[in-house]
Design a protein around this motif. Sequence first.
Motif, PDB file in Angstrom:
ATOM      1  N   GLN A   1      40.772  22.364  44.458  1.00  0.00           N
ATOM      2  CA  GLN A   1      39.973  23.032  44.297  1.00  0.00           C
ATOM      3  C   GLN A   1      40.523  24.015  43.001  1.00  0.00           C
ATOM      4  N   ARG A   2      39.844  24.383  42.108  1.00  0.00           N
ATOM      5  CA  ARG A   2      40.030  25.200  40.746  1.00  0.00           C
ATOM      6  C   ARG A   2      40.390  26.686  41.069  1.00  0.00           C
ATOM      7  N   ASP A   3      41.543  27.096  40.652  1.00  0.00           N
ATOM      8  CA  ASP A   3      41.757  28.570  40.891  1.00  0.00           C
ATOM      9  C   ASP A   3      40.858  29.551  40.142  1.00  0.00           C
ATOM     10  N   GLN A   4      40.162  30.427  40.931  1.00  0.00           N
ATOM     11  CA  GLN A   4      38.880  31.096  40.362  1.00  0.00           C
ATOM     12  C   GLN A   4      39.567  32.657  39.874  1.00  0.00           C
ATOM     13  N   ARG A   5      40.780  32.828  40.021  1.00  0.00           N
ATOM     14  CA  ARG A   5      41.270  34.325  39.738  1.00  0.00           C
ATOM     15  C   ARG A   5      41.314  34.321  38.230  1.00  0.00           C
ATOM     16  N   HIS A   6      41.193  35.511  37.864  1.00  0.00           N
ATOM     17  CA  HIS A   6      41.247  36.107  36.216  1.00  0.00           C
ATOM     18  C   HIS A   6      42.945  35.638  36.021  1.00  0.00           C
ATOM     19  N   ARG A   7      43.206  35.109  34.786  1.00  0.00           N
ATOM     20  CA  ARG A   7      44.582  35.110  34.577  1.00  0.00           C
ATOM     21  C   ARG A   7      45.334  36.327  34.170  1.00  0.00           C
ATOM     22  N   ALA A   8      44.541  37.262  33.395  1.00  0.00           N
ATOM     23  CA  ALA A   8      45.132  38.550  33.136  1.00  0.00           C
ATOM     24  C   ALA A   8      43.933  39.431  33.137  1.00  0.00           C
ATOM     25  N   VAL A   9      44.167  40.735  33.472  1.00  0.00           N
ATOM     26  CA  VAL A   9      43.298  41.924  33.318  1.00  0.00           C
ATOM     27  C   VAL A   9      44.164  43.012  32.475  1.00  0.00           C
ATOM     28  N   VAL A  10      43.360  43.235  31.470  1.00  0.00           N
ATOM     29  CA  VAL A  10      43.927  44.239  30.593  1.00  0.00           C
ATOM     30  C   VAL A  10      43.343  45.734  30.749  1.00  0.00           C
ATOM     31  N   HIS A  11      43.932  46.601  31.082  1.00  0.00           N
ATOM     32  CA  HIS A  11      43.474  48.030  31.343  1.00  0.00           C
ATOM     33  C   HIS A  11      44.139  48.898  30.272  1.00  0.00           C
ATOM     34  N   GLY A  12      42.955  49.639  29.424  1.00  0.00           N
ATOM     35  CA  GLY A  12      43.547  50.880  28.800  1.00  0.00           C
ATOM     36  C   GLY A  12      43.337  51.977  29.774  1.00  0.00           C
ATOM     37  N   VAL A  13      44.078  52.878  29.716  1.00  0.00           N
ATOM     38  CA  VAL A  13      43.874  53.964  30.543  1.00  0.00           C
ATOM     39  C   VAL A  13      43.722  55.414  29.918  1.00  0.00           C
ATOM     40  N   GLY A  14      42.800  56.213  30.526  1.00  0.00           N
ATOM     41  CA  GLY A  14      42.462  57.630  29.847  1.00  0.00           C
ATOM     42  C   GLY A  14      43.422  58.595  30.127  1.00  0.00           C
ATOM     43  N   ALA A  15      43.064  59.605  29.384  1.00  0.00           N
ATOM     44  CA  ALA A  15      44.322  60.779  29.587  1.00  0.00           C
ATOM     45  C   ALA A  15      44.263  61.249  30.905  1.00  0.00           C
ATOM     46  N   ASP A  16      43.180  61.059  31.962  1.00  0.00           N
ATOM     47  CA  ASP A  16      43.114  61.626  33.173  1.00  0.00           C
ATOM     48  C   ASP A  16      43.692  60.626  34.013  1.00  0.00           C
ATOM     49  N   GLY A  17      44.106  59.383  33.800  1.00  0.00           N
ATOM     50  CA  GLY A  17      44.465  58.309  34.664  1.00  0.00           C
ATOM     51  C   GLY A  17      43.600  57.257  35.042  1.00  0.00           C
ATOM     52  N   HIS A  18      42.315  57.587  34.235  1.00  0.00           N
ATOM     53  CA  HIS A  18      41.200  56.425  34.662  1.00  0.00           C
ATOM     54  C   HIS A  18      41.355  55.066  34.090  1.00  0.00           C
TER      55      HIS A  18
ATOM     56  N   LEU B   1      34.620  46.839  38.502  1.00  0.00           N
ATOM     57  CA  LEU B   1      35.322  45.927  39.308  1.00  0.00           C
ATOM     58  C   LEU B   1      36.428  47.143  39.907  1.00  0.00           C
ATOM     59  N   THR B   2      36.869  46.833  41.145  1.00  0.00           N
ATOM     60  CA  THR B   2      37.762  47.624  41.969  1.00  0.00           C
ATOM     61  C   THR B   2      39.112  46.979  42.000  1.00  0.00           C
ATOM     62  N   PRO B   3      40.132  47.914  42.376  1.00  0.00           N
ATOM     63  CA  PRO B   3      41.387  47.241  42.296  1.00  0.00           C
ATOM     64  C   PRO B   3      41.637  46.168  43.257  1.00  0.00           C
ATOM     65  N   VAL B   4      40.712  45.951  44.072  1.00  0.00           N
ATOM     66  CA  VAL B   4      40.739  44.956  45.086  1.00  0.00           C
ATOM     67  C   VAL B   4      40.433  43.515  44.030  1.00  0.00           C
ATOM     68  N   ALA B   5      39.317  43.679  43.280  1.00  0.00           N
ATOM     69  CA  ALA B   5      39.251  42.239  42.286  1.00  0.00           C
ATOM     70  C   ALA B   5      40.354  42.270  41.348  1.00  0.00           C
ATOM     71  N   PHE B   6      40.975  43.452  40.686  1.00  0.00           N
ATOM     72  CA  PHE B   6      42.029  43.579  39.745  1.00  0.00           C
ATOM     73  C   PHE B   6      42.978  42.954  40.334  1.00  0.00           C
ATOM     74  N   ASN B   7      43.410  43.212  41.578  1.00  0.00           N
ATOM     75  CA  ASN B   7      44.689  42.561  42.048  1.00  0.00           C
ATOM     76  C   ASN B   7      44.618  41.160  42.431  1.00  0.00           C
TER      77      ASN B   7
END
Length: 108
Positions: free
Chosen positions: A1-18, A52-58
Motif C-alpha cells: 500500500q502506498r504511503d499517504q503521509r505528506h512528505r513535508a509540511v512547511v510552516h511560516g509562523v506569525g509573531a504571536d506564535g500562530h 489542519l491540526t497538529p495531529v494531521a501535521f505530525n
Amino acid sequence: QRDQRHRAVVHGVGADGHCASLFAGSLPEIRTGQLVIATNPEAAPYVLRTTLTPVAFNQSKKIIVTLTGASKKSVFHHIHSGATGWPIDAVVQAHKNVEFVFDVDASS
C-alpha cells in the motif's frame, strides 16, 4: 500500500506564535485529536477558517518551520527554549523530524 503521509509540511509562523490557521484561542480545540478544525481568530482579519491540526501535521514525514524578520525574534527564542503555550509548540514538540529555516534578523 502506498504511503499517504505528506512528505513535508512547511510552516511560516506569525509573531504571536500562530501557524497555519491555529491561533492561541484555538489551543483547546487542537487537542481533540481531530485532523481538521474550524477556527475563528481573535485578531483581524476576523474570518472563519478551516485548518489542519497538529495531529494531521505530525503525520507528515518532515516539518519545516520558517522564521524571517525581526518580528519573529521572540518566536525563535520561545521555540528554542522549549516553552509551551503557542500553537507552533504543539506542532514542533510532537514531531521527531523538524527543520528550522531562519534569517539573521529572526535569530539574533
